[in-house]
Design a protein around this motif. Sequence first.
Motif, short mmCIF file in Angstrom:
data_model
loop_
_atom_site.label_atom_id
_atom_site.label_comp_id
_atom_site.label_asym_id
_atom_site.label_seq_id
_atom_site.Cartn_x
_atom_site.Cartn_y
_atom_site.Cartn_z
N MET A 25 0.81 -1.11 -0.02
CA MET A 25 0.12 -0.13 -0.11
C MET A 25 0.93 1.41 0.13
O MET A 25 1.59 1.57 0.89
CB MET A 25 -0.88 -0.06 1.05
CG MET A 25 -1.84 1.03 1.61
SD MET A 25 -2.96 1.63 0.02
CE MET A 25 -4.18 0.12 0.12
N ASN A 26 0.98 2.11 -1.11
CA ASN A 26 1.74 3.10 -1.18
C ASN A 26 1.23 4.41 -0.35
O ASN A 26 -0.08 4.53 -0.65
CB ASN A 26 2.03 3.70 -2.66
CG ASN A 26 2.95 2.44 -3.23
OD1 ASN A 26 3.31 1.54 -2.53
ND2 ASN A 26 3.17 2.82 -4.75
N CYS A 27 1.94 5.26 -0.04
CA CYS A 27 1.56 6.36 0.63
C CYS A 27 0.79 7.22 -0.49
O CYS A 27 1.24 7.59 -1.26
CB CYS A 27 2.48 7.16 1.30
SG CYS A 27 2.01 8.69 1.76
N PRO A 28 -0.57 7.79 -0.23
CA PRO A 28 -1.21 8.57 -1.01
C PRO A 28 -0.59 10.11 -1.20
O PRO A 28 -0.96 10.56 -2.02
CB PRO A 28 -2.64 8.47 -0.37
CG PRO A 28 -2.57 8.31 0.90
CD PRO A 28 -1.38 7.42 1.19
N TYR A 29 0.24 10.35 -0.15
CA TYR A 29 0.88 11.56 -0.17
C TYR A 29 2.18 11.54 -0.82
O TYR A 29 2.37 12.66 -1.67
CB TYR A 29 0.79 12.27 1.15
CG TYR A 29 -0.20 12.29 2.04
CD1 TYR A 29 -1.23 13.15 1.56
CD2 TYR A 29 -0.69 11.19 2.83
CE1 TYR A 29 -2.56 13.34 2.36
CE2 TYR A 29 -1.95 11.09 3.40
CZ TYR A 29 -2.93 12.26 3.13
OH TYR A 29 -3.88 12.36 3.78
N CYS A 30 3.14 10.75 -0.67
CA CYS A 30 4.39 10.79 -1.23
C CYS A 30 4.65 9.66 -1.98
O CYS A 30 5.71 9.49 -2.70
CB CYS A 30 5.26 10.80 -0.05
SG CYS A 30 5.74 9.43 1.09
N GLY A 31 4.12 8.38 -2.04
CA GLY A 31 4.31 7.40 -2.72
C GLY A 31 5.14 6.27 -2.00
O GLY A 31 5.26 5.29 -2.71
N TYR A 32 5.45 6.59 -1.05
CA TYR A 32 6.52 5.72 -0.21
C TYR A 32 5.66 4.42 -0.01
O TYR A 32 4.59 4.50 0.39
CB TYR A 32 6.88 6.33 0.77
CG TYR A 32 8.22 5.57 1.57
CD1 TYR A 32 9.48 5.80 1.03
CD2 TYR A 32 7.72 4.78 2.81
CE1 TYR A 32 10.56 5.07 1.71
CE2 TYR A 32 9.07 4.08 3.38
CZ TYR A 32 10.30 4.42 2.85
OH TYR A 32 11.22 3.56 3.21
N GLN A 33 6.54 3.43 -0.34
CA GLN A 33 5.73 1.95 -0.02
C GLN A 33 5.64 1.24 1.32
O GLN A 33 5.22 0.30 1.58
CB GLN A 33 6.23 0.84 -1.18
CG GLN A 33 7.53 0.24 -0.92
CD GLN A 33 8.66 0.87 -1.83
OE1 GLN A 33 8.56 2.31 -1.71
NE2 GLN A 33 9.33 0.20 -2.43
N ASP A 34 6.24 2.00 2.31
CA ASP A 34 6.11 1.41 3.57
C ASP A 34 5.46 2.15 4.52
O ASP A 34 5.46 3.36 4.57
CB ASP A 34 7.44 1.09 3.96
CG ASP A 34 7.72 -0.24 4.44
OD1 ASP A 34 6.68 -1.14 4.59
OD2 ASP A 34 8.70 -0.61 4.92
N SER A 35 4.61 1.52 5.34
CA SER A 35 3.83 2.28 6.32
C SER A 35 3.73 1.35 7.76
O SER A 35 3.82 0.26 7.57
CB SER A 35 2.51 2.74 5.81
OG SER A 35 1.68 1.61 5.51
N LYS A 36 3.51 2.08 8.87
CA LYS A 36 3.00 1.19 9.93
C LYS A 36 1.79 1.40 10.36
O LYS A 36 0.87 2.55 10.02
CB LYS A 36 4.13 1.42 11.04
CG LYS A 36 3.76 2.85 11.54
CD LYS A 36 4.85 2.99 12.92
CE LYS A 36 4.64 4.35 13.35
NZ LYS A 36 5.84 4.89 14.35
N VAL A 37 1.24 0.20 10.91
CA VAL A 37 -0.05 0.26 11.41
C VAL A 37 -0.37 0.90 12.69
O VAL A 37 0.45 0.61 13.67
CB VAL A 37 -0.76 -1.12 11.23
CG1 VAL A 37 -2.36 -1.20 11.71
CG2 VAL A 37 -0.62 -1.73 9.83
N ILE A 38 -1.32 1.97 12.96
CA ILE A 38 -1.21 2.47 14.31
C ILE A 38 -2.53 2.18 15.07
O ILE A 38 -2.87 2.29 16.11
CB ILE A 38 -1.16 4.04 14.33
CG1 ILE A 38 -1.81 4.67 13.20
CG2 ILE A 38 0.45 4.28 13.87
CD1 ILE A 38 -1.67 6.26 13.13
#
Length: 173
Positions: free
Chosen positions: A1-14
């Motif tokens: 799931m890419n970040c909708p703002y910057c396109g980075y492909q890594d995120s953490k679930v909060i």
Amino acid sequence: MNCPYCGYQDSKVIDSRDINGGIRRRRECLGCSSRFTTYERLQPASLFVIKKDGRREEFSREKLLGGIRKACEKRPLPIGSVDKLAGDIEAGLYRLGKAEVPSAIIGDMVMAGLKGLDHIAYIRFASVYREFADITALKQAVDTLVSGEKSSQLPLLPTEQLEGLKNKRRRQK
Ligand SMILES: [Zn+2]
């Protein structure tokens, strides 16, 4: 799931929580720290429909919904009732626990659902689905529906109570 703002492909679930039939996750981008939400729908193993001519086709919720919508076009139905019917049928199909279901089963489920929802929509759907050969077949279906309606409209309450209800309503006016 890419970040909708910057396109980075890594995120953490909060945060993650169950919402009817799916999971909603709050995520934070590891690139820009923006927060966004994802929804995951729980999807059972794929379901195939066996068509009349024997061909298989993957079950499509959109197609089911489209068929019901068409039958219900311009009918005075409560908002959401068409989607609810499609959802109920879809759930019912998956509950069968089969990898393939004949299209006739789906047709019958739609007919049963529409019968309880709107009789005009029911007849519309039936005329396409049952492919009424002529007006006699159509009339038969309507007659069956009408006679069924009469018997189901017998008062469920004793007459006295019914009268009582009517009076009450009259007084409220
Ligand atoms: Zn980002």
